[in-house]
Design a protein around this motif. Structure first.
Motif, mmCIF file in Angstrom:
data_model
loop_
_atom_site.group_PDB
_atom_site.id
_atom_site.type_symbol
_atom_site.label_atom_id
_atom_site.label_comp_id
_atom_site.label_asym_id
_atom_site.label_seq_id
_atom_site.Cartn_x
_atom_site.Cartn_y
_atom_site.Cartn_z
ATOM 1 N N THR A 1 0.837 -1.200 0.000
ATOM 2 C CA THR A 1 0.000 0.000 0.000
ATOM 3 C C THR A 1 0.872 1.250 0.000
ATOM 4 N N THR A 2 1.947 1.232 0.781
ATOM 5 C CA THR A 2 2.878 2.364 0.804
ATOM 6 C C THR A 2 3.496 2.584 -0.567
ATOM 7 N N GLY A 3 3.966 1.506 -1.187
ATOM 8 C CA GLY A 3 4.592 1.616 -2.501
ATOM 9 C C GLY A 3 3.641 2.156 -3.551
ATOM 10 N N ARG A 4 2.404 1.725 -3.510
ATOM 11 C CA ARG A 4 1.434 2.184 -4.515
ATOM 12 C C ARG A 4 1.049 3.642 -4.311
ATOM 13 N N MET A 5 1.080 4.106 -3.067
ATOM 14 C CA MET A 5 0.810 5.525 -2.842
ATOM 15 C C MET A 5 1.964 6.396 -3.345
ATOM 16 N N LEU A 6 3.187 5.868 -3.308
ATOM 17 C CA LEU A 6 4.327 6.633 -3.800
ATOM 18 C C LEU A 6 4.203 6.958 -5.276
ATOM 19 N N VAL A 7 3.604 6.043 -6.047
ATOM 20 C CA VAL A 7 3.444 6.281 -7.480
ATOM 21 C C VAL A 7 2.012 6.671 -7.834
ATOM 22 N N ARG A 8 1.225 6.999 -6.829
ATOM 23 C CA ARG A 8 -0.142 7.503 -6.991
ATOM 24 C C ARG A 8 -1.084 6.501 -7.662
ATOM 25 N N LEU A 9 -0.832 5.210 -7.452
ATOM 26 C CA LEU A 9 -1.832 4.226 -7.845
ATOM 27 C C LEU A 9 -2.931 4.148 -6.793
ATOM 28 N N THR B 1 1.945 13.519 2.804
ATOM 29 C CA THR B 1 2.445 14.071 1.547
ATOM 30 C C THR B 1 3.510 13.173 0.947
ATOM 31 N N VAL B 2 3.583 13.192 -0.377
ATOM 32 C CA VAL B 2 4.654 12.543 -1.138
ATOM 33 C C VAL B 2 5.282 13.612 -2.019
ATOM 34 N N GLU B 3 6.560 13.875 -1.809
ATOM 35 C CA GLU B 3 7.288 14.846 -2.623
ATOM 36 C C GLU B 3 8.267 14.103 -3.521
ATOM 37 N N PHE B 4 8.240 14.447 -4.792
ATOM 38 C CA PHE B 4 9.166 13.869 -5.760
ATOM 39 C C PHE B 4 9.973 14.996 -6.379
ATOM 40 N N GLU B 5 11.286 14.937 -6.229
ATOM 41 C CA GLU B 5 12.189 15.988 -6.697
ATOM 42 C C GLU B 5 11.759 17.364 -6.183
ATOM 43 N N GLY B 6 11.344 17.402 -4.914
ATOM 44 C CA GLY B 6 10.983 18.662 -4.283
ATOM 45 C C GLY B 6 9.580 19.160 -4.555
ATOM 46 N N ARG B 7 8.809 18.449 -5.368
ATOM 47 C CA ARG B 7 7.439 18.860 -5.691
ATOM 48 C C ARG B 7 6.440 17.920 -5.028
ATOM 49 N N ASP B 8 5.447 18.496 -4.393
ATOM 50 C CA ASP B 8 4.393 17.720 -3.759
ATOM 51 C C ASP B 8 3.457 17.178 -4.842
ATOM 52 N N ILE B 9 3.460 15.850 -5.021
ATOM 53 C CA ILE B 9 2.615 15.241 -6.045
ATOM 54 C C ILE B 9 1.360 14.616 -5.456
ATOM 55 N N THR B 10 1.156 14.793 -4.154
ATOM 56 C CA THR B 10 0.071 14.096 -3.460
ATOM 57 C C THR B 10 -1.294 14.446 -4.021
ATOM 58 N N ARG C 1 -3.918 15.324 -14.994
ATOM 59 C CA ARG C 1 -3.245 16.103 -16.037
ATOM 60 C C ARG C 1 -1.938 16.691 -15.526
ATOM 61 N N GLU C 2 -1.951 17.216 -14.300
ATOM 62 C CA GLU C 2 -0.725 17.772 -13.720
ATOM 63 C C GLU C 2 0.310 16.683 -13.462
ATOM 64 N N LEU C 3 -0.162 15.500 -13.125
ATOM 65 C CA LEU C 3 0.746 14.413 -12.764
ATOM 66 C C LEU C 3 1.398 13.751 -13.967
ATOM 67 N N ARG C 4 0.800 13.884 -15.148
ATOM 68 C CA ARG C 4 1.277 13.147 -16.318
ATOM 69 C C ARG C 4 2.766 13.351 -16.614
ATOM 70 N N ALA D 1 5.161 13.857 -14.587
ATOM 71 C CA ALA D 1 5.940 13.146 -13.567
ATOM 72 C C ALA D 1 5.775 11.636 -13.671
ATOM 73 N N ARG D 2 4.696 11.183 -14.301
ATOM 74 C CA ARG D 2 4.430 9.749 -14.397
ATOM 75 C C ARG D 2 5.583 8.996 -15.071
ATOM 76 N N ARG D 3 6.207 9.614 -16.069
ATOM 77 C CA ARG D 3 7.281 8.933 -16.787
ATOM 78 C C ARG D 3 8.457 8.604 -15.874
ATOM 79 N N HIS D 4 8.598 9.342 -14.758
ATOM 80 C CA HIS D 4 9.717 9.134 -13.847
ATOM 81 C C HIS D 4 9.358 8.274 -12.646
ATOM 82 N N LEU D 5 8.099 7.839 -12.549
ATOM 83 C CA LEU D 5 7.624 7.023 -11.430
ATOM 84 C C LEU D 5 6.986 5.759 -11.991
ATOM 85 N N GLN D 6 7.628 4.624 -11.804
ATOM 86 C CA GLN D 6 7.126 3.372 -12.368
ATOM 87 C C GLN D 6 7.090 2.290 -11.303
ATOM 88 N N ILE D 7 6.415 1.183 -11.610
ATOM 89 C CA ILE D 7 6.251 0.099 -10.647
ATOM 90 C C ILE D 7 6.394 -1.245 -11.344
#
Length: 344
Positions: free
Chosen positions: A75-83, A90-99, A104-107, A109-115
């Protein structure tokens, strides 16, 4: 095509992050509560699967996340990539809050977050060819069909398969080969973080070694960061830099793998490590095995105070009333959530 979806990181950025700069991923107070269900007309209590997790992951680092089944690792891992959407935190990726980003805004960043998922065959669409499976993330990001197919062929070669496999379907592959396809799909968009959710637990032991070695090679060559979720502590010791131990939705200990494996501070960590088989039969006979009594409490009705106290051999009165916070143990950077940690 390769330049549009890079598979390498700036080496200077990687070393700076590990040297004390901002982490690649920062998780604060992550919480996930699943609503209760109605059973025979009665509503069951909500389940707090993840209960206030704090984690940091540096660029180029592999962090292991371990614990018993049901402790909240996946569950923790899936929240990190917003599944999964967090209930709080909060989850921050490269200093940006993606939570709370919209799809549309997340798209970007999606290329840099995979599972990478646990069951390779269940995670691959049986109706699609391998070429389509690997190319789909690229097509979503705007690549042409031709460029995406060329990239799929490159990735298959990278994970040890060939171009001749492009037009086959998942059922034509073994478990290890299917997991290689899953890894190739995860690499398609040039990610910086990959959540590996028990990627070898469904594979034979010999195949596990091949996949683990592949992931270690890809990490070295491409500068990837991994959150490696597993219950096999031998595999975690092989591939990870640091290890976080979860129990009942909370991180109870985290630190460098050498410190944690050599002198675990939390009683739960000690019990987990005592169950890892040793290759030396004589040493296996001599060592003390720690047996925990009872089953883990239900996350729908967690105990007060320290969640581990009903099974802990060191529990005292304070453990039943006060929840311990992560605190530094010993002289290193290791932390443990225990009122009476081991400090040897």
């Amino acid at each position: 095509m390769t330049s549009d979806y890079p598979n390498t990181l700036d080496c200077s950025a990687r070393s700076t992050s590990q040297g004390g700069a901002a982490p690649l991923v920062s998780v604060r107070g992550l919480l996930k509560t699943f609503p209760g269900r109605r059973v025979l007309g009665r509503a069951t209590a909500p389940v707090r699967a993840v209960d206030g997790v704090d984690l940091e992951l540096a660029a180029g680092e592999t962090l292991g996340l371990v614990g018993e089944s049901g402790c909240g690792k996946s569950t923790t891992g899936r929240m990190l990539v917003r599944l999964l959407e967090p209930t709080a935190g909060t989850v921050e990726f490269e200093g940006r809050d993606i939570t709370h980003m919209s799809p549309r805004e997340l798209r970007p960043a999606r290329r840099h977050l995979q599972i990478i998922f646990q069951d390779p065959h269940a995670s691959l669409n049986p109706r699609q060819t391998v070429a389509r499976i690997i190319a789909e993330p690229l097509l979503v990001q705007g690549a042409t069909v031709r460029a995406a197919r060329e990239r799929a062929a490159e990735l298959l070669d990278l994970v040890g398969l060939g171009e001749e496999h492009l037009d086959r379907h998942p059922y034509q592959f073994s478990g290890g080969q299917a997991q290689r396809i899953g890894i190739a799909r995860a690499l398609a968009t040039g990610p910086r973080l990959i959540v590996a959710d028990e990627p070898v637990s469904a594979l034979d032991v010999s195949v596990q070694a091949q996949v683990v070695n592949l992931m270690a090679r890809l990490r070295a060559e491409l500068g990837l960061s991994f959150l490696f979720i597993a219950h096999d502590l031998s595999v975690v010791k092989r591939v990870c830099d640091r290890v976080a131990v979860m129990y009942l939705g909370r991180v109870v200990e985290i630190g460098d793998k050498r410190d944690l494996y050599d002198s675990p501070a939390h009683p739960y960590t000690r019990a987990l490590l005592s169950a890892v088989p040793l290759p030396d039969p004589a040493a296996e006979r001599r060592r003390e095995r720690i047996l925990l009594l009872g089953d883990p409490p239900s996350p729908a009705a967690p105990p007060s105070g320290c969640g581990f106290h009903p099974r802990c051999p060191k529990a005292q009165a304070v453990c039943r009333t006060e929840r311990p916070l992560l605190q530094v143990v010993g002289s290193g950077a290791r932390t443990a959530a225990c009122h009476f940690p081991e400090t040897d």
